[in-house]
Design a protein around this motif. Sequence first.
Motif, PDB file in Angstrom:
ATOM      1  N   VAL A   1       0.846  -1.198   0.000  1.00  0.00           N
ATOM      2  CA  VAL A   1       0.000   0.000   0.000  1.00  0.00           C
ATOM      3  C   VAL A   1       0.882   1.249   0.000  1.00  0.00           C
ATOM      4  O   VAL A   1       1.809   1.364   0.799  1.00  0.00           O
ATOM      5  CB  VAL A   1      -0.925   0.026   1.223  1.00  0.00           C
ATOM      6  CG1 VAL A   1      -1.639   1.379   1.341  1.00  0.00           C
ATOM      7  CG2 VAL A   1      -1.941  -1.100   1.144  1.00  0.00           C
ATOM      8  N   ALA A   2       0.571   2.172  -0.914  1.00  0.00           N
ATOM      9  CA  ALA A   2       1.263   3.459  -0.980  1.00  0.00           C
ATOM     10  C   ALA A   2       0.260   4.583  -0.750  1.00  0.00           C
ATOM     11  O   ALA A   2      -0.888   4.501  -1.181  1.00  0.00           O
ATOM     12  CB  ALA A   2       1.939   3.631  -2.340  1.00  0.00           C
ATOM     13  N   LEU A   3       0.691   5.623  -0.069  1.00  0.00           N
ATOM     14  CA  LEU A   3      -0.143   6.816   0.121  1.00  0.00           C
ATOM     15  C   LEU A   3       0.706   7.939   0.679  1.00  0.00           C
ATOM     16  O   LEU A   3       1.839   7.729   1.098  1.00  0.00           O
ATOM     17  CB  LEU A   3      -1.336   6.536   1.037  1.00  0.00           C
ATOM     18  CG  LEU A   3      -1.088   6.031   2.454  1.00  0.00           C
ATOM     19  CD1 LEU A   3      -0.716   7.155   3.419  1.00  0.00           C
ATOM     20  CD2 LEU A   3      -2.330   5.328   2.995  1.00  0.00           C
ATOM     21  N   GLY A   4       0.130   9.138   0.694  1.00  0.00           N
ATOM     22  CA  GLY A   4       0.816  10.243   1.342  1.00  0.00           C
ATOM     23  C   GLY A   4       0.595  11.606   0.734  1.00  0.00           C
ATOM     24  O   GLY A   4       0.913  12.620   1.357  1.00  0.00           O
TER      25      GLY A   4
ATOM     26  N   PRO B   1       5.063  11.423   0.216  1.00  0.00           N
ATOM     27  CA  PRO B   1       4.895  12.834   0.580  1.00  0.00           C
ATOM     28  C   PRO B   1       4.935  13.722  -0.655  1.00  0.00           C
ATOM     29  O   PRO B   1       5.593  13.393  -1.652  1.00  0.00           O
ATOM     30  CB  PRO B   1       6.100  13.118   1.487  1.00  0.00           C
ATOM     31  CG  PRO B   1       6.645  11.785   1.873  1.00  0.00           C
ATOM     32  CD  PRO B   1       6.305  10.857   0.748  1.00  0.00           C
ATOM     33  N   ASP B   2       4.249  14.827  -0.589  1.00  0.00           N
ATOM     34  CA  ASP B   2       4.288  15.826  -1.650  1.00  0.00           C
ATOM     35  C   ASP B   2       5.005  17.050  -1.092  1.00  0.00           C
ATOM     36  O   ASP B   2       4.515  17.683  -0.154  1.00  0.00           O
ATOM     37  CB  ASP B   2       2.871  16.176  -2.100  1.00  0.00           C
ATOM     38  CG  ASP B   2       2.849  17.100  -3.295  1.00  0.00           C
ATOM     39  OD1 ASP B   2       3.573  18.114  -3.278  1.00  0.00           O
ATOM     40  OD2 ASP B   2       2.099  16.832  -4.251  1.00  0.00           O
ATOM     41  N   LEU B   3       6.147  17.398  -1.658  1.00  0.00           N
ATOM     42  CA  LEU B   3       6.936  18.511  -1.131  1.00  0.00           C
ATOM     43  C   LEU B   3       6.201  19.832  -1.193  1.00  0.00           C
ATOM     44  O   LEU B   3       6.535  20.756  -0.448  1.00  0.00           O
ATOM     45  CB  LEU B   3       8.259  18.647  -1.903  1.00  0.00           C
ATOM     46  CG  LEU B   3       9.442  17.842  -1.380  1.00  0.00           C
ATOM     47  CD1 LEU B   3       9.231  16.350  -1.599  1.00  0.00           C
ATOM     48  CD2 LEU B   3      10.742  18.288  -2.038  1.00  0.00           C
ATOM     49  N   THR B   4       5.197  19.949  -2.085  1.00  0.00           N
ATOM     50  CA  THR B   4       4.505  21.217  -2.231  1.00  0.00           C
ATOM     51  C   THR B   4       3.273  21.347  -1.344  1.00  0.00           C
ATOM     52  O   THR B   4       2.583  22.366  -1.403  1.00  0.00           O
ATOM     53  CB  THR B   4       4.111  21.480  -3.699  1.00  0.00           C
ATOM     54  OG1 THR B   4       3.185  20.483  -4.133  1.00  0.00           O
ATOM     55  CG2 THR B   4       5.324  21.472  -4.603  1.00  0.00           C
TER      56      THR B   4
ATOM     57  N   ALA C   1       8.477   7.211  -2.212  1.00  0.00           N
ATOM     58  CA  ALA C   1       8.248   7.506  -3.639  1.00  0.00           C
ATOM     59  C   ALA C   1       7.449   8.802  -3.695  1.00  0.00           C
ATOM     60  O   ALA C   1       6.218   8.787  -3.725  1.00  0.00           O
ATOM     61  CB  ALA C   1       7.493   6.362  -4.316  1.00  0.00           C
ATOM     62  N   TYR C   2       8.131   9.934  -3.706  1.00  0.00           N
ATOM     63  CA  TYR C   2       7.456  11.224  -3.561  1.00  0.00           C
ATOM     64  C   TYR C   2       6.391  11.454  -4.636  1.00  0.00           C
ATOM     65  O   TYR C   2       6.604  11.155  -5.814  1.00  0.00           O
ATOM     66  CB  TYR C   2       8.464  12.372  -3.610  1.00  0.00           C
ATOM     67  CG  TYR C   2       9.344  12.456  -2.397  1.00  0.00           C
ATOM     68  CD1 TYR C   2       8.819  12.801  -1.155  1.00  0.00           C
ATOM     69  CD2 TYR C   2      10.699  12.172  -2.476  1.00  0.00           C
ATOM     70  CE1 TYR C   2       9.621  12.878  -0.025  1.00  0.00           C
ATOM     71  CE2 TYR C   2      11.515  12.257  -1.355  1.00  0.00           C
ATOM     72  CZ  TYR C   2      10.969  12.603  -0.130  1.00  0.00           C
ATOM     73  OH  TYR C   2      11.767  12.661   0.979  1.00  0.00           O
ATOM     74  N   HIS C   3       5.270  12.012  -4.202  1.00  0.00           N
ATOM     75  CA  HIS C   3       4.219  12.459  -5.116  1.00  0.00           C
ATOM     76  C   HIS C   3       4.716  13.691  -5.866  1.00  0.00           C
ATOM     77  O   HIS C   3       5.347  14.570  -5.282  1.00  0.00           O
ATOM     78  CB  HIS C   3       2.962  12.797  -4.321  1.00  0.00           C
ATOM     79  CG  HIS C   3       1.810  13.245  -5.161  1.00  0.00           C
ATOM     80  ND1 HIS C   3       1.358  14.553  -5.182  1.00  0.00           N
ATOM     81  CD2 HIS C   3       1.003  12.568  -6.002  1.00  0.00           C
ATOM     82  CE1 HIS C   3       0.324  14.655  -6.001  1.00  0.00           C
ATOM     83  NE2 HIS C   3       0.089  13.462  -6.507  1.00  0.00           N
ATOM     84  N   ASN C   4       4.421  13.750  -7.174  1.00  0.00           N
ATOM     85  CA  ASN C   4       4.987  14.827  -7.985  1.00  0.00           C
ATOM     86  C   ASN C   4       4.111  15.028  -9.217  1.00  0.00           C
ATOM     87  O   ASN C   4       4.422  14.551 -10.297  1.00  0.00           O
ATOM     88  CB  ASN C   4       6.418  14.460  -8.403  1.00  0.00           C
ATOM     89  CG  ASN C   4       7.065  15.511  -9.273  1.00  0.00           C
ATOM     90  OD1 ASN C   4       6.983  16.699  -9.004  1.00  0.00           O
ATOM     91  ND2 ASN C   4       7.716  15.065 -10.343  1.00  0.00           N
ATOM     92  N   ALA C   5       2.996  15.760  -9.035  1.00  0.00           N
ATOM     93  CA  ALA C   5       1.996  15.848 -10.104  1.00  0.00           C
ATOM     94  C   ALA C   5       1.767  17.258 -10.623  1.00  0.00           C
ATOM     95  O   ALA C   5       0.831  17.467 -11.386  1.00  0.00           O
ATOM     96  CB  ALA C   5       0.660  15.285  -9.598  1.00  0.00           C
TER      97      ALA C   5
ATOM     98  N   PRO D   1       7.381  22.126 -12.749  1.00  0.00           N
ATOM     99  CA  PRO D   1       8.830  21.897 -12.812  1.00  0.00           C
ATOM    100  C   PRO D   1       9.591  22.281 -11.550  1.00  0.00           C
ATOM    101  O   PRO D   1      10.619  21.664 -11.248  1.00  0.00           O
ATOM    102  CB  PRO D   1       9.269  22.745 -14.007  1.00  0.00           C
ATOM    103  CG  PRO D   1       8.197  23.775 -14.171  1.00  0.00           C
ATOM    104  CD  PRO D   1       6.931  23.114 -13.743  1.00  0.00           C
ATOM    105  N   VAL D   2       9.132  23.283 -10.813  1.00  0.00           N
ATOM    106  CA  VAL D   2       9.819  23.616  -9.562  1.00  0.00           C
ATOM    107  C   VAL D   2       9.643  22.480  -8.558  1.00  0.00           C
ATOM    108  O   VAL D   2      10.576  22.096  -7.848  1.00  0.00           O
ATOM    109  CB  VAL D   2       9.298  24.955  -8.988  1.00  0.00           C
ATOM    110  CG1 VAL D   2       9.946  25.256  -7.643  1.00  0.00           C
ATOM    111  CG2 VAL D   2       9.565  26.097  -9.967  1.00  0.00           C
ATOM    112  N   GLN D   3       8.432  21.916  -8.519  1.00  0.00           N
ATOM    113  CA  GLN D   3       8.200  20.760  -7.655  1.00  0.00           C
ATOM    114  C   GLN D   3       9.130  19.611  -8.022  1.00  0.00           C
ATOM    115  O   GLN D   3       9.737  18.977  -7.153  1.00  0.00           O
ATOM    116  CB  GLN D   3       6.752  20.296  -7.747  1.00  0.00           C
ATOM    117  CG  GLN D   3       6.481  19.087  -6.850  1.00  0.00           C
ATOM    118  CD  GLN D   3       5.107  18.475  -7.064  1.00  0.00           C
ATOM    119  OE1 GLN D   3       4.543  18.552  -8.150  1.00  0.00           O
ATOM    120  NE2 GLN D   3       4.564  17.875  -6.031  1.00  0.00           N
ATOM    121  N   THR D   4       9.252  19.317  -9.317  1.00  0.00           N
ATOM    122  CA  THR D   4      10.118  18.215  -9.738  1.00  0.00           C
ATOM    123  C   THR D   4      11.557  18.457  -9.302  1.00  0.00           C
ATOM    124  O   THR D   4      12.219  17.562  -8.758  1.00  0.00           O
ATOM    125  CB  THR D   4      10.064  18.027 -11.260  1.00  0.00           C
ATOM    126  OG1 THR D   4       8.735  17.672 -11.653  1.00  0.00           O
ATOM    127  CG2 THR D   4      11.013  16.919 -11.705  1.00  0.00           C
TER     128      THR D   4
END
Length: 391
Positions: free
Chosen positions: A246-249, A272-275, A298-302, A305-308
Amino acid sequence: METIKNIEIYELGSPEEKSSPWSSTILILKLTSSDGRVGFGEAPTTMMTLPVKESMNEVARVFQGKNYFDIEKNLRDYYRNAFYVAKSVEETAALSAFEIASWDLIGKNLGSPIYNLLGGRFNEKIRGYANGWYSDCVSPEDFVSKAKSLVSRGYSAFKFDPFGSNYDKITVDGVKKAQEIVAQMRSSLGEGVDLLIECHGRFSPKYAIMAGKALEEYNPLFIEEPIHPELERFLPEFRARVDIPVALGERLLNKEDFARYISDGMVDVIQPDLTNSKGILEAKKIGAIAESFGISVAYHNAFGPVQTAATLNVDYTLPNFLIQESFEESWPSWKKNLFTGYSVENCTMALSGKPGLGIEVNEKLLENSKVSGMEPLGTEPPWVVSGTFKP
């Protein structure tokens, strides 16, 4: 003392595009320091564009004139003035943008990429997985055809949502259709390709278990948000009954949230999502908490480009890094060209190694991509890939 002198907030987008986090609006923060340097941050939108933008204006009142090196202090100064920040994604998203931009300034001041200030490179290569690629895919053949086009460009991992318009509950036919999609992806692409199953937090526990058990035999790398987020107490039961990690965050907002989910046995992979979870330093702390429990990251990144770039800076440093989400293949051209400084090639993501975030802005495109108001709303929920929320 190096301080934050000027604060600019840009709402960017393309008015003709329907709402989705990877193709419509993004919020970019530009900080200019007293020593003339510029740092960039980013905050997510997803049906929150104007509330987050207004919250960024509130955070600006606290960060204006502050020493941008004092990240811990500046975050705490906001925290003690706020009241709902522990539960407010608008506030944590705004804080994240300022935190990321502060790190960009720090790295440029010191002449170092951020990852060198967080412990240096542990991972030489950052493996990415494709998301957003399956627009208008409904049949198994649709999914396989589009996935194969990315395999030819070097991708070996794909996240996708095979559940159509099933929401809360899933019918027997819905389970069958999802199973057929995943089965054909596995048989057509082979065991060397990782399949990541996206549920978007759409199911009640009983139906999540039903859907999960039907997909076990295809050996997904993980299944993401199988249960409605407010029903997290059922996640241990799901993990006990379904043999898929299970993945989430992406909806959790701070390290305390993650510590609770991890210690209570709710999750195998955190995202986690850094933003929206207070930025780079918090992401590093969350990664350390996960590492102490043997949990992968496995960071969320949706979003943009700054987030990436911010996320990759942390990815490089993590011993428990698993894989990195990438929507770059599905971005509109304005978003692809907004910043330069990192690459996504053959399923591998890499930074330039330049100071700070390692990216440079296209100033003309930054000015020409300004929009205002809420992002356009289509006939499907904005969190699904276009054309897939169908029976």
